[in-house]
Design an enzyme around this catalytic site. Sequence first.
Site, PDB file in Angstrom:
ATOM      1  N   TYR A 176      90.147 152.476  69.761  1.00 12.26           N
ATOM      2  CA  TYR A 176      89.387 152.634  68.408  1.00 12.26           C
ATOM      3  C   TYR A 176      88.878 151.248  68.239  1.00 12.26           C
ATOM      4  O   TYR A 176      87.948 151.072  67.252  1.00 12.26           O
ATOM      5  CB  TYR A 176      89.931 153.382  67.588  1.00 12.26           C
ATOM      6  CG  TYR A 176      90.206 154.780  67.940  1.00 12.26           C
ATOM      7  CD1 TYR A 176      89.213 155.737  68.087  1.00 12.26           C
ATOM      8  CD2 TYR A 176      91.489 155.229  68.340  1.00 12.26           C
ATOM      9  CE1 TYR A 176      89.398 156.976  68.518  1.00 12.26           C
ATOM     10  CE2 TYR A 176      91.839 156.391  68.529  1.00 12.26           C
ATOM     11  CZ  TYR A 176      90.689 157.219  68.694  1.00 12.26           C
ATOM     12  OH  TYR A 176      90.920 158.740  69.134  1.00 12.26           O
ATOM     13  N   HIS A 235      81.436 160.086  69.669  1.00 12.14           N
ATOM     14  CA  HIS A 235      83.012 159.911  69.867  1.00 12.14           C
ATOM     15  C   HIS A 235      82.910 158.349  70.396  1.00 12.14           C
ATOM     16  O   HIS A 235      82.321 157.907  71.150  1.00 12.14           O
ATOM     17  CB  HIS A 235      83.364 160.729  70.943  1.00 12.14           C
ATOM     18  CG  HIS A 235      83.377 162.224  70.919  1.00 12.14           C
ATOM     19  ND1 HIS A 235      84.218 162.865  70.067  1.00 12.14           N
ATOM     20  CD2 HIS A 235      82.447 163.074  71.232  1.00 12.14           C
ATOM     21  CE1 HIS A 235      83.947 164.073  69.840  1.00 12.14           C
ATOM     22  NE2 HIS A 235      83.078 164.493  70.653  1.00 12.14           N
TER      23      HIS A 235
END
Length: 139
Positions: free
Chosen positions: A22, A97
Site C-alpha cells: 500500500y 483498489h
Amino acid sequence: MKIMIINGPNLNLLGKREPGIYGNQTFEEYLAHLTTTFSNVDFDYYQSNIEGELINKLHEVGFLYDGILLNAGGYTHTSVALSDAIAAIRTPVIEIHISNIFAREEYRHISLLSKHCVGIISGFGMYGYQMGVQALLKK
C-alpha cells in the site's frame, strides 16, 4: 464538479499498513495532492471501518454528488449490502483498489460491487484515485 471519496476498512492505516502493498503515504497526504492537481473539483472524503456507516454515506451522497470513488477494502468481496446500496443510488461509482486484487489471494478476485459500478481501477497504487477522477471528468 463534486466528488466524494469513500474508503473502507483498514484504509485509515495507509502509510503504516503493509507498505510493500500500500505504500508509505497516508491518504490525507494523497488527498492534498488530488486537491492541488484538480483545483476545479470539490472533494469530500470519508473513511470508516464499519459497513453500515459506509452504506449510510452512500445513501447520503448518492443523489447529490457528480461521482463517487469507492475503495471498500475487504467489503468488496463480502458485502451484498454495499452492493445493494450502490445499485440504489443515482451517482456513478468507480470501484478503486490500490493493489491488484487479481494478483492476490483468490477470494479477492471476486467483487460483489463491480456490477453496479461504472468501472474498476485496480493495481495502480494511490494513482488509481487520480485515474478515477479523470474518468469522472470525462463522463
